[in-house]
Design a protein around this motif. Sequence first.
Motif, PDB file in Angstrom:
ATOM      1  N   LEU A 185       0.848  -1.195   0.000  1.00 15.65           N
ATOM      2  CA  LEU A 185       0.000   0.000   0.000  1.00 15.65           C
ATOM      3  C   LEU A 185       0.876   1.234   0.000  1.00 15.65           C
ATOM      4  N   SER A 212       4.470  -5.751   3.665  1.00 18.81           N
ATOM      5  CA  SER A 212       5.698  -4.989   3.953  1.00 18.81           C
ATOM      6  C   SER A 212       5.606  -4.212   5.261  1.00 18.81           C
ATOM      7  N   THR A 214       3.310  -1.781   6.077  1.00 18.39           N
ATOM      8  CA  THR A 214       2.956  -0.361   5.949  1.00 18.39           C
ATOM      9  C   THR A 214       1.941   0.079   7.010  1.00 18.39           C
ATOM     10  N   ASP A 269       1.984 -12.222   9.175  1.00 19.19           N
ATOM     11  CA  ASP A 269       1.788 -12.603   7.771  1.00 19.19           C
ATOM     12  C   ASP A 269       2.211 -14.060   7.656  1.00 19.19           C
TER      13      ASP A 269
HETATM   14  C1  LIG Z   1      -2.231  -7.174  -0.113  1.00 25.53           C
HETATM   15  S1  LIG Z   1      -0.919  -7.880   0.773  1.00 25.53           S
HETATM   16  C2  LIG Z   1      -0.719  -6.768   2.135  1.00 25.53           C
HETATM   17  C3  LIG Z   1       0.108  -5.586   1.746  1.00 25.53           C
HETATM   18  C4  LIG Z   1       0.480  -4.718   2.914  1.00 25.53           C
HETATM   19  N1  LIG Z   1      -0.644  -3.962   3.435  1.00 25.53           N
HETATM   20  C5  LIG Z   1       1.617  -3.767   2.506  1.00 25.53           C
HETATM   21  O1  LIG Z   1       1.432  -2.556   2.514  1.00 25.53           O
HETATM   22  O2  LIG Z   1       2.680  -4.248   2.128  1.00 25.53           O
HETATM   23  C6  LIG Z   1      -1.640  -9.274   1.511  1.00 25.53           C
HETATM   24  C7  LIG Z   1      -0.731 -10.100   2.382  1.00 25.53           C
HETATM   25  O3  LIG Z   1      -1.501 -11.173   2.935  1.00 25.53           O
HETATM   26  C8  LIG Z   1      -0.644 -12.291   3.113  1.00 25.53           C
HETATM   27  N2  LIG Z   1      -1.504 -13.479   3.245  1.00 25.53           N
HETATM   28  C9  LIG Z   1      -2.200 -14.138   2.276  1.00 25.53           C
HETATM   29  N3  LIG Z   1      -2.899 -15.165   2.820  1.00 25.53           N
HETATM   30  C10 LIG Z   1      -2.649 -15.153   4.137  1.00 25.53           C
HETATM   31  C11 LIG Z   1      -3.095 -15.953   5.238  1.00 25.53           C
HETATM   32  N4  LIG Z   1      -3.913 -16.959   5.052  1.00 25.53           N
HETATM   33  N5  LIG Z   1      -2.657 -15.646   6.472  1.00 25.53           N
HETATM   34  C12 LIG Z   1      -1.811 -14.585   6.681  1.00 25.53           C
HETATM   35  N6  LIG Z   1      -1.331 -13.819   5.670  1.00 25.53           N
HETATM   36  C13 LIG Z   1      -1.751 -14.101   4.426  1.00 25.53           C
HETATM   37  C14 LIG Z   1       0.260 -12.262   1.897  1.00 25.53           C
HETATM   38  O4  LIG Z   1       1.473 -12.957   2.181  1.00 25.53           O
HETATM   39  C15 LIG Z   1       0.443 -10.758   1.664  1.00 25.53           C
HETATM   40  O5  LIG Z   1       1.658 -10.321   2.265  1.00 25.53           O
END
Ligand SMILES: C[S@@+](CC[C@H](N)C(=O)[O-])C[C@H]1O[C@@H](n2cnc3c(N)ncnc32)[C@H](O)[C@@H]1O
Length: 388
Positions: A185, A212, A214, A269
């Motif tokens: 984000l 990451s 954020t 995560d």
């Molecule tokens: C859209 S990204 C989040 C981005 C974050 N807000 C940033 O600014 O970097 C979604 C995250 O959810 C994690 N994810 C997906 N499935 C998951 C699960 N079942 N449990 C925990 N994390 C999970 C992914 O590894 C990914 O890092």
Amino acid sequence: MFRLFAVTQPGLEPVLQAELRGLGLLPEQEGNNPTAGILKEDAGGVAFEARPEGLYLANLHLRTASRILVRLGEFGAQGFEELRKKAARLYWEQYLLPGQQVAFRVTCHKSRLYHSDAVAREILTAVNTRLNPACISAKYTEDAENPPTLIVVRIVRDVCSISVDSSGAALHRRGYRLETAKAPLRETLAAAMLLASGWDARSPLLDPFCGSGTIPIEAAMLARRMAPGRNRDFSFFHWPGFNASLWQKVLNSARAAEVADCAPILASDRDEGAVRITQANAERACVVGSIAVTHAAVSNIAPPAGGGWVVSNPPYGERISRNADLRNLYTRLGDVLRERCPGWQVSLLCEDSILAGHTRLRFAPPLPLVNGGLRVGLFSATVPEEHN
Ligand SMILES: C[S@@+](CC[C@H](N)C(=O)[O-])C[C@H]1O[C@@H](n2cnc3c(N)ncnc32)[C@H](O)[C@@H]1O
């Protein structure tokens, strides 16, 4: 007095207005309407007036603005010669250095002058009647570390308004996020989610899809009253009239207001790389001690007892594979929240209400936002107290 315009993404104007009020740069709101005072022509930002100290405060403290523009002038122009002559009367030398790179963002609506490249060329000629050696036109990239100074020109019904950017690199560039996991984000959007969620900055905050980091990093900076611009420089540092001692005073008082302790902030995560990146980014942001980062799938989160806020950006849509069974993930998220976070407030950034609906939480109408060019919404709900 400067005439200023704080730019933000459409939809976030009320959040930005509240920030400006908090800094004393806008008068207190009259009545209960959060959109009162937002003029139609202000869509995508908030206009205000301030002395140099206010300009410095806005750049240093605003969490949801992407840049602060200074209005140089406004005049009628129906032809290129008139445009060039009137633009040449503006005090460009107060904001630009001879020979520097400049970039133009020109929009023309319902006006005789409609060719934006030609308008930019005429205005560059006007600038260069006042600066020697001449400024050079360059390409602007929003994410660049050292972009050319942006000159924003709007011509509407033959009235031309010209502004110059005071921020330099966009304000979402706080300087801490050198590494990113999947679909990060913008820092400004993460801060806006936190402010719009109503988080009180004292209760626990959880992001179980931290990527990451954020959201938890912006949360820690907010709770510890750390100004987002505390470690970066700004375009106005290079203006001939820059008051370095006033800036130092503004920066010192921002640093003096910081606090070391804050509410528990939990980030997790399922991806080990994301956890490592969150820790590295938190370290660069000087908030590593304020965030408990764990490697866990959402099914395994262990939030503290009592109330709190979940503010998160679970996977959705095009940027993360649609092959993954997102519906099951949202159903599981809803179950986990009902089981372990009864009474908590939840705000999720999600692409569509059907996907969000799989949590079976009762969301209020979403706040419409844009993330990476995609229309999304901030879906907020209270987790029911009773398990059902
Ligand atoms: C859209 S990204 C989040 C981005 C974050 N807000 C940033 O600014 O970097 C979604 C995250 O959810 C994690 N994810 C997906 N499935 C998951 C699960 N079942 N449990 C925990 N994390 C999970 C992914 O590894 C990914 O890092």
